[in-house]
Design a protein around this motif. Structure first.
Motif, PDB file in Angstrom:
ATOM      1  N   MET A 351      44.675  35.568  43.919  1.00  0.00           N
ATOM      2  CA  MET A 351      43.950  34.951  42.868  1.00  0.00           C
ATOM      3  C   MET A 351      42.581  35.529  42.932  1.00  0.00           C
ATOM      4  O   MET A 351      41.754  35.096  41.471  1.00  0.00           O
ATOM      5  CB  MET A 351      43.848  33.479  43.584  1.00  0.00           C
ATOM      6  N   ALA A 352      41.896  35.942  43.761  1.00  0.00           N
ATOM      7  CA  ALA A 352      40.600  36.566  43.583  1.00  0.00           C
ATOM      8  C   ALA A 352      40.481  37.455  42.417  1.00  0.00           C
ATOM      9  O   ALA A 352      39.579  37.777  41.734  1.00  0.00           O
ATOM     10  CB  ALA A 352      39.897  36.941  44.887  1.00  0.00           C
ATOM     11  N   LEU A 353      41.607  38.480  43.090  1.00  0.00           N
ATOM     12  CA  LEU A 353      41.904  39.661  41.910  1.00  0.00           C
ATOM     13  C   LEU A 353      42.032  39.170  40.402  1.00  0.00           C
ATOM     14  O   LEU A 353      41.621  39.635  39.564  1.00  0.00           O
ATOM     15  CB  LEU A 353      43.157  40.417  42.178  1.00  0.00           C
ATOM     16  N   ALA A 354      42.733  38.196  40.486  1.00  0.00           N
ATOM     17  CA  ALA A 354      43.304  37.569  38.794  1.00  0.00           C
ATOM     18  C   ALA A 354      42.102  37.013  38.159  1.00  0.00           C
ATOM     19  O   ALA A 354      41.878  37.279  37.181  1.00  0.00           O
ATOM     20  CB  ALA A 354      44.336  36.718  39.102  1.00  0.00           C
ATOM     21  N   PHE A 355      41.357  36.357  39.100  1.00  0.00           N
ATOM     22  CA  PHE A 355      40.125  35.541  38.341  1.00  0.00           C
ATOM     23  C   PHE A 355      38.909  36.657  38.150  1.00  0.00           C
ATOM     24  O   PHE A 355      38.174  36.564  37.087  1.00  0.00           O
ATOM     25  CB  PHE A 355      39.543  34.359  39.607  1.00  0.00           C
TER      26      PHE A 355
END
Length: 444
Positions: A351-355
């Motif tokens: 999720m951190a990578l996606a955001f």
């Protein structure tokens, strides 16, 4: 005091950076006010007896009003000016945020209706904010600084989630969900006072030196945007048709819709996803939700910087804007991989990578600064924001129905990840060359 001001303005000042700082802070609070119900959502649902569809409908109330008010809000900005309209907008969205803290004393049906209406009015009041940000940056910054400035105020949304998610989560855990709305409303009232005292149009600012104003104007800043003459005239409504007839502008507008699908997943359902799908506590969610937000903030700043660096190294404007968008959207689509793991650390990392990717590729506002006709910057920004925030209605509702019907968030993550890829395709296949749109003049 007058002597001190005179001495101050004899050398070039840097008031534009203080203006940008205030815009950044207010935009962070703007997004915090949108996410308050999401953070408090689990506790509100239990107390008021709401299911996921009820909550999705309340979330969508904001988006409906926000969407409906975009073109009227842009028209108000072009007619009455950014500073005045922003003052009223900030005051009233703070009021509607605060009032949500008092619905708990009502009957369940009345509380649900009140929440829906107050979310609706919150969207109504916040509608002019981002187009106003774009207009103020266009007025206060020369062209060579404008993309970075636009990226900074746009990155405030990620900063907001990083700072306010743990703070609001703690408030819900330690006190109650009602205090979240009251405290955020009070913060907004304080910022309204700061705004009216310290932020002005360039030539009306008592703090900016003549040298700074010349530097901005000679560098392409639209310093005369809100002079009384142009404010009385307002935009010509035929310009809307011209904007919607441009393939380039339509590609940009639809690209923002797909991009905002990612934003609205994180603003509305992400904390609830962590609680219901991954079994985290509300207190833990407040902390965990800040990690992707920090990454989104870093992505938002670095995307603008990379784009400006590409320009300085001789790349075309089109390549300098599109390359970070394509790369960012590919990263954002990685959230789909969360469906294939139950490892909490890996889920948060994905999720951190996606955001981060979403932030890195979120160059829509700089692109609007590059392409919007000078006559209707506010109106063009409003239409852009209107298209983007169709997602504020569709995303909460659709995810609510997907989760209720399929009893998991798997389909929701696929929907959001594919939206990132669609945003990328809009820029690759539809937008074409990025350049300023020249409007055909409308007879007086």
């Amino acid at each position: 005091m007058a002597v001190e001001t005179s001495l101050l303005t004899k050398k070039r000042t840097h008031v534009r950076f203080y203006v940008l700082l205030i815009i950044f802070i207010i935009t962070a609070v703007n997004y915090a006010d949108r996410v308050t119900l999401s953070i408090a959502g689990t506790q509100v649902s239990k107390e008021l007896g709401l299911d996921v569809v009820d909550l999705g409908q309340i979330f969508s109330a904001f988006g409906i009003a926000y969407l409906v008010m975009q073109i009227p809000g842009g028209w108000l900005l072009d007619k009455f000016g950014s500073i005045k309209v922003y003052s009223f907008s900030l005051f009233f969205w703070s009021l509607f945020t605060l009032l949500q803290g008092f619905v708990g004393g009502l009957s369940i049906s009345a509380a649900v209706l009140s929440l829906f209406m107050l979310q609706f009015m919150l969207g109504f009041a916040e509608a002019p904010a981002f187009p106003a940000n774009a207009r103020i940056v266009a007025a206060w910054f020369p062209a060579k600084e404008r993309a970075t400035a636009s990226s900074i105020f746009n990155a405030a949304q990620y900063f907001s989630l990083a700072i306010f998610s743990p703070f609001l989560g703690w408030l819900v855990y330690a006190w109650s969900w009602k205090h979240v709305f009251v405290i955020m409303g009070i913060i907004g009232f304080v910022l309204t006072i700061i705004w009216t005292k310290f932020v002005h149009n360039p030539f009306e600012s008592p703090y900016a030196s003549r040298e700074e104003l010349d530097y901005i104007e000679q560098g392409g800043g639209v310093v005369n945007m809100d002079q009384k003459k142009s404010a009385r005239q307002g935009p010509k409504w035929n310009y809307v048709k011209q904007l919607l007839s441009s393939r380039m502008m339509l590609g940009i507008f639809f690209g923002q819709y797909f991009l905002n699908t990612i934003t609205w997943f994180f603003l509305t359902w992400f904390p609830i996803y962590l609680v219901q799908e991954k079994g985290m506590t509300i207190m833990k969610v407040g902390i965990i939700a800040s990690i992707p937000a920090i990454c989104g903030f870093l992505g938002g700043i670095s995307g603008g910087m990379v784009s400006d660096l590409l320009l300085k190294r001789g790349c075309s404007l089109t390549f300098a804007r599109k390359a970070p968008i394509v790369f960012g959207m590919l990263l954002a689509s990685s959230m789909i991989l969360c469906n294939y793991t139950n490892n909490t650390v890996l889920v948060v990392a994905l999720m951190a990578l996606a955001f981060f990717g979403k932030g890195f590729g979120a160059l829509g506002w700089p692109v609007i600064a590059d392409t919007a006709p000078k006559e209707v910057i506010g109106l063009c920004g409003a239409i852009f924001n209107m298209f983007g925030n169709v997602a504020s209605i569709v995303t909460p509702l659709l995810i609510g129905y997907l989760v209720k019907g399929l009893h998991s968030f798997n389909a929701a993550l696929i929907f959001v990840g594919c939206s990132a890829l669609m945003s990328m395709l809009c820029y690759l296949l539809v937008v074409g060359k990025i350049q300023r749109l020249e409007l055909k003049k409308v007879p007086e």
